[in-house]
Design a protein around this motif. Sequence first.
Motif, PDB file in Angstrom:
ATOM      1  N   ARG A 503       0.840  -1.209   0.000  1.00 36.44           N
ATOM      2  CA  ARG A 503       0.000   0.000   0.000  1.00 36.44           C
ATOM      3  C   ARG A 503       0.870   1.253   0.000  1.00 36.44           C
ATOM      4  O   ARG A 503       0.605   2.215  -0.741  1.00 36.44           O
ATOM      5  N   LEU A 507       0.974   4.183  -2.926  1.00 30.51           N
ATOM      6  CA  LEU A 507       0.702   5.572  -2.554  1.00 30.51           C
ATOM      7  C   LEU A 507       1.851   6.474  -3.006  1.00 30.51           C
ATOM      8  O   LEU A 507       1.629   7.593  -3.508  1.00 30.51           O
ATOM      9  N   PHE A 520      -4.517   3.262  -9.447  1.00 33.24           N
ATOM     10  CA  PHE A 520      -4.383   3.215  -7.987  1.00 33.24           C
ATOM     11  C   PHE A 520      -5.605   2.564  -7.341  1.00 33.24           C
ATOM     12  O   PHE A 520      -5.472   1.709  -6.449  1.00 33.24           O
ATOM     13  N   PHE A 521      -6.796   2.954  -7.777  1.00 36.60           N
ATOM     14  CA  PHE A 521      -8.006   2.416  -7.145  1.00 36.60           C
ATOM     15  C   PHE A 521      -8.188   0.925  -7.417  1.00 36.60           C
ATOM     16  O   PHE A 521      -8.692   0.181  -6.574  1.00 36.60           O
ATOM     17  N   GLU A 524      -5.731  -0.688  -5.066  1.00 33.80           N
ATOM     18  CA  GLU A 524      -6.205  -0.527  -3.686  1.00 33.80           C
ATOM     19  C   GLU A 524      -7.288  -1.545  -3.356  1.00 33.80           C
ATOM     20  O   GLU A 524      -7.286  -2.159  -2.276  1.00 33.80           O
ATOM     21  N   GLU A 525      -8.226  -1.764  -4.285  1.00 27.95           N
ATOM     22  CA  GLU A 525      -9.289  -2.743  -4.048  1.00 27.95           C
ATOM     23  C   GLU A 525      -8.722  -4.155  -3.946  1.00 27.95           C
ATOM     24  O   GLU A 525      -9.151  -4.949  -3.094  1.00 27.95           O
ATOM     25  N   ASP A 528      -7.284  -4.464  -0.569  1.00 26.11           N
ATOM     26  CA  ASP A 528      -8.350  -4.507   0.444  1.00 26.11           C
ATOM     27  C   ASP A 528      -8.883  -5.929   0.603  1.00 26.11           C
ATOM     28  O   ASP A 528      -9.037  -6.434   1.719  1.00 26.11           O
TER      29      ASP A 528
END
Length: 540
Positions: A503, A507, A520-521, A524-525, A528
């Motif tokens: 992460r 970032l 990025f999203f 990120e998912e 997660d």
Amino acid sequence: MFVFEWIVAVLVGAVLLAALARRVGAPYPAFLALGGVGLALAPGFPNLRLDPDLALALFLAPVLVDAGYATSLRDLRVNWRPIAGLAVGAVLVTTLAVAVVVKMLVPDMPLSAAIVLGAIVAPPDAVAALSVLAHVPLPHRLTTILRGESLLNDAGSLLIYRLGVAAAVTGHFSLSEVAPAFLLGVVGSLIAGPILARIYLWGMRWVSDPASSIVLQFAAAFGVWIAAEAIELSGVLTVVSFALVVARYAPERTAPRPRILSYAVWDTVIFVLNVLAFVLIGNQLGPILERLRAAENLPFAMVAGSVLLTVVLVRIAWVLPASGIRRIGFAEARRSKDRSVLDLGNAFRKGIAAGGREASDLGPGAGFAVSWAGMRGLVTIAGALALPESGPNGAFPYRDLIVLTAFAVVIGTLVIQGLTLRPLLAWLKLEDTDPVGHEVGWGRAEAYGAAIESLEGDESEIAEALRREFRLVVEEAEAHEEGLAPEGLPADDARRRAIQAARERILALRRAGEIGDDAFFVLEEEFDWTELSATPRAET
């Protein structure tokens, strides 16, 4: 725009009140009730109105689906005696006691209207009680009983409520005429709910998009209620039976992503419905208080106070002597010395299947805890809001008095019982043997055993790595005296550290402009979901 600004302010205020309630260990509906009082007295609050016919469907349909989905049929069967005693017996006795008290204080009130008031204030609200119990160790069986009571007592109280409202509005009531239709409606509801659930489950096979799935869940909740009411069945019983069947079969047909998202959405909607209910009841109290003449203040206050005292004392008087909360009837788990996790017929598992509870006499302390966990909430407010404001014969008889009394009972029980329930439970020192934790530990061991079996014949390095990890969990469960597996996989801590490093790296790449927001999203998912798979439920 003015109304919109008020709604935003109310929602923000409700979030702050809920945070304060969590900090002090109180049920958040208690603080919402106090907020409702403030709104009733606030100058310039917009005049909001809700169609009475819409109130029950709007507030109760999703709440009942949510409660029904979270209710265990197994636990309902095991605890049916105390649940039935509270959901049926306590509701009837409370309704009749309130009707008698109100008729003594207000002789001119029609008996049907007095019964309607009794039915409105009779059912306790599990949302308030369970929000306190979540912070206090309590025998799981008591939590199960309170949850089961709240699911079924709404049905009984609202059936009485509907009959009373019809009698008060029409001025005519005949048991011989109503009883056949009443019984047919009950039976029809218990048949229609499961049928509609099967149709819903069949249709949802074709829906994979999470947003569409969640929208259809709410459409089903309201649609089942509307359909039941349209053919003169019980909306409550139909929705409850619908939810119980869906909860039984939906998990095996639902993908993880829609399930996680839907849980979060439903929790949020239930919270917002509680906020809206207290806002609307507070909005109605203002005009009622303005209409009251000085000479009526004391009589109305006496009625409200007497009804509040009645519902509290009747519940205590019903629960303590009846003491339906005694022995559970399974001692195999305690007596058995056989703890092998590989023996599917061991007595511990039989005890879990029989009800998952330890055989013990919970005693008067547990009975008093149940009797004091009788806070009223959303159902009571919805019933009061649903009373007709106008009709062929004018407004519902003594509607202002009923609405005012219902709110007084809600705020009185939430404040008095809600704010004292946690210290009471701490003082009673009721012990919980954590049957759910035992079931989770045993079930986890069985699940990882099945995972190892699924990898048989696969000689790849990845399969061997997974086998080693799963075997460590199963070996630890076999070494445990009750066959319970640990909370997480051995590699979970290392996996979380690696994910955190990943992460931080993406970032940094985003800040440096080396990857855009879209990339990025997506990453990120992915992280997660990987972290969720590595994190025990208690830590999420």
